[in-house]
Write an enzyme that holds these catalytic residues in place. Structure first.
Site, PDB file in Angstrom:
ATOM      1  CD  GLN A 180       5.098   2.991  -1.737  1.00  0.00           C
ATOM      2  OE1 GLN A 180       5.147   2.298  -2.757  1.00  0.00           O
ATOM      3  NE2 GLN A 180       5.545   4.224  -1.706  1.00  0.00           N
ATOM      4  CB  CYS A 326      10.668  12.119   2.523  1.00  0.00           C
ATOM      5  SG  CYS A 326       9.291  11.403   1.658  1.00  0.00           S
TER       6      CYS A 326
HETATM    7  C1  LIG Z   1       4.322   8.540  -0.675  1.00  0.00           C
HETATM    8  C2  LIG Z   1       3.847   8.051   0.648  1.00  0.00           C
HETATM    9  C3  LIG Z   1       3.113   8.887   1.511  1.00  0.00           C
HETATM   10  C4  LIG Z   1       2.835  10.319   1.179  1.00  0.00           C
HETATM   11  O1  LIG Z   1       1.898  10.458   0.147  1.00  0.00           O
HETATM   12  P1  LIG Z   1       1.757  11.882  -0.591  1.00  0.00           P
HETATM   13  O2  LIG Z   1       0.575  11.701  -1.488  1.00  0.00           O
HETATM   14  O3  LIG Z   1       3.029  12.067  -1.358  1.00  0.00           O
HETATM   15  O4  LIG Z   1       1.532  12.902   0.459  1.00  0.00           O
HETATM   16  C5  LIG Z   1       2.659   8.367   2.700  1.00  0.00           C
HETATM   17  N1  LIG Z   1       2.909   7.102   3.049  1.00  0.00           N
HETATM   18  C6  LIG Z   1       3.604   6.260   2.248  1.00  0.00           C
HETATM   19  C7  LIG Z   1       3.820   4.846   2.687  1.00  0.00           C
HETATM   20  C8  LIG Z   1       4.104   6.714   1.031  1.00  0.00           C
HETATM   21  O5  LIG Z   1       4.789   5.880   0.261  1.00  0.00           O
END
Ligand SMILES: *Cc1c(COP(=O)(O)O)cnc(C)c1O
Length: 395
Positions: A180, A326
Site C-alpha cells: 500500500q 479479500c
Molecule cells: C493488495 C495487498 C496485497 C496483495 O497483493 P497482490 O498483488 O494482490 O497479491 C498484500 N499486502 C497488502 C498490504 C495489500 O494491500
C-alpha cells in the site's frame, strides 16, 4: 447509468493509459522470450533490464536486488517462507503484527503448523505498533521481523525507520509489506533499514499479476520457484515482459508525481473526512489521523451493518469496501478493526473509502451526501437505533 465513483483504490487501481501504451508493443510486436539468444529477443531483454534498473533506483536499491514476482502475495510468501527455511538452524521464532494483510498472516499460520513460533504484536487504537513491545519480543532465536509499511484497511503508516533500526541493532532481518505504501509515500530501503520489501503493480496504477520483491544482497534466500534460471535462479518462469514493463512505467509515474498527487488527494480526502464526521451522527474515523496514507478514509457508523451500506452505495454508483476485498463474502468482522479495539458490532459497521488522483471534490461530496442519506435510512429501520435514541432521551 450514473457516473461510476470508484473509491476502492486500496483493492486495486485503474491502469494508466501511458502504462498500457508502454506494455502494448510487448504483446503485439515483440513477444520474444528475453532469455532467447537471437536478436529479436534483445529488445525484451533490454526492457526487462531497464525495468529492473528503474525500480531499483526508485527505492535506492541495486538492480540485482530486485526480483520480479506475480504480485504482493507472492513477494510476502517468499520473504516469510524463504526466511523460515533459510534460517531454520538459527531459530524458530518470528515477529509480525495482528493487522497484517492475509498474505502475511495466513503464511505465518501455515508456518506455525510446521513448528515456527510467531509473535503477533498488538497495535494501539490508531493501529500503531509499540516499539518497546517489538524490542521486548525479540529473542535469540528470532529470524525475522515482518511488519507492514502501511495498513490496507485503516491506512496507518507504521514507524518503519524505527522498526528497521531495532531490527538492525539486534541483528534480525526486517521484511516490510509495502504494497500500500510504494508509489504513495516515499520508500527508501537504506534510509529505513529494510532488508526485504514486497510491492505490487496494480496498487499503483500498473497491471495486475505482477509485483516485485526487494531482497538486500546480504540476505541470501534460496530459490522460491524452481525451474529455469530467471531472476538469478531464484524465481523460475518466463518473465512477464509486458507486466514488468508496465510496472516500471507505473512506478516511475507514481514516484515522479507523488508530492503533487499526495497533496491533492489528501486535500480531497480531508474534505470527505470532515464532512462525514460533521454530518453523520455517531461516526468515527479509524486509523491514525496524521501517520496515514494520503488516500485512505475508514469510518465506522454505529447501528449500521457494513454490507447493507455497501449495497446501497453501489446502487448510487459508488464503489467502496467494508474492509479488505479479500474478506468480503465472509461475515467475520475485519481482524484489523478488532485489533484496534472496536467491539464486533461496531467493526461490522465500517466503511473504507480509498481515493486516487482522479477523485474530485464533487465525487466525495456526492459520496458524503449519499452516505448521510443511506445511514439515516438504515438507522430508521434499526430497532437497536430506536432503543438507543429512546434511552438517550431518558437521561
Ligand atoms: C493488495 C495487498 C496485497 C496483495 O497483493 P497482490 O498483488 O494482490 O497479491 C498484500 N499486502 C497488502 C498490504 C495489500 O494491500
Amino acid at each position: 447509468m450514473e457516473k461510476l465513483i470508484y473509491l476502492d483504490n486500496a483493492a486495486t487501481t485503474a491502469l494508466k493509459p501511458e502504462v498500457f501504451e508502454a506494455m502494448k508493443p510487448f504483446f503485439l510486436e515483440n513477444y520474444s522470450n528475453p532469455n532467447s539468444i537471437y536478436t529479436f529477443a534483445q529488445q525484451s531483454k533490454k526492457a526487462v533490464d531497464e525495468a529492473r534498473e528503474t525500480i531499483a533506483a526508485l527505492i535506492g536499491a541495486k538492480p540485482n536486488e530486485i526480483y520480479f514476482t506475480a504480485g504482493g502475495s507472492e513477494s510476502d510468501n517468499w520473504a516469510i517462507k524463504g526466511c523460515a527455511e533459510a534460517f531454520a538452524s538459527k531459530g524458530k521464532h518470528m515477529i509480525t503484527t495482528k493487522i497484517e494483510h492475509h498474505a502475511v498472516l495466513h503464511t505465518c499460520e501455515y508456518l506455525e503448523k510446521k513448528g515456527v513460533e510467531v509473535t503477533y504484536l498488538d497495535v494501539d487504537a490508531d493501529g500503531m505498533i509499540s516499539l518497546e513491545q517489538l524490542e521486548q519480543a525479540i529473542r535469540p532465536d528470532t529470524f525475522l521481523i515482518s511488519i507492514m509499511f502501511a495498513n490496507n484497511e485503516i491506512g496507518t503508516i507504521e514507524p518503519v525507520r524505527e522498526i528497521g533500526a531495532i531490527a538492525k541493532k539486534h541483528g534480525v532481518l526486517f521484511h516490510t509489506d509495502a504494497v500500500q505504501a510504494f508509489g504513495h509515500v516515499p520508500v527508501q530501503v537504506d534510509e529505513l533499514n529494510i532488508d526485504m520489501l514486497s510491492a505490487s503493480a496494480h496498487k499503483f496504477h500498473g497491471p495486475k499479476g505482477v509485483g516485485f520483491f526487494y531482497m538486500r544482497n546480504s540476505v541470501k534466500l534460496g530459490a522460491y520457484l524452481h525451474g529455469g534460471a530467471q531472476e538469478r535462479s531464484r524465481r523460475a518462469g518466463t518473465s512477464n515482459v509486458p507486466g514488468i514493463v508496465g510496472m516500471a512505467k507505473a512506478a516511475q509515474l507514481a514516484v515522479d508525481g507523488m508530492e503533487e498527487h499526495s497533496k491533492k488527494i489528501a486535500a480531497v480526502r480531508d474534505h470527505l473526512i470532515e464532512r462525514v464526521l460533521a454530518e453523520v451522527p455517531f461516526s468515527k474515523l479509524n486509523g491514525h489521523r496524521e501517520q496515514r496514507l494520503p488516500n485512505n478514509a475508514n469510518f465506522c457508523f454505529r447501528f449500521i451493518e457494513g454490507e447493507s451500506l455497501l449495497i446501497m452505495l453501489d446502487q448510487k454508483g459508488i464503489c467502496a469496501s467494508s474492509g479488505s476485498a479479500c474478506t468480503s463474502g465472509s461475515l467475520d468482522p475485519s481482524h484489523v478493526l478488532l485489533a484496534i479495539g472496536l467491539p464486533h458490532e461496531i467493526a461490522h459497521g465500517s466503511l473504507r473509502l480509498t481515493l486516487s488522483e482522479e477523485t474530485t471534490m464533487e465525487d466525495v461530496d456526492f459520496a458524503a451526501d449519499s452516505l448521510k442519506a443511506i445511514v439515516e435510512r438504515l438507522r430508521s429501520m434499526s430497532p437497536l437505533y430506536e432503543d438507543f435514541v429512546k434511552n438517550q432521551q431518558h437521561v
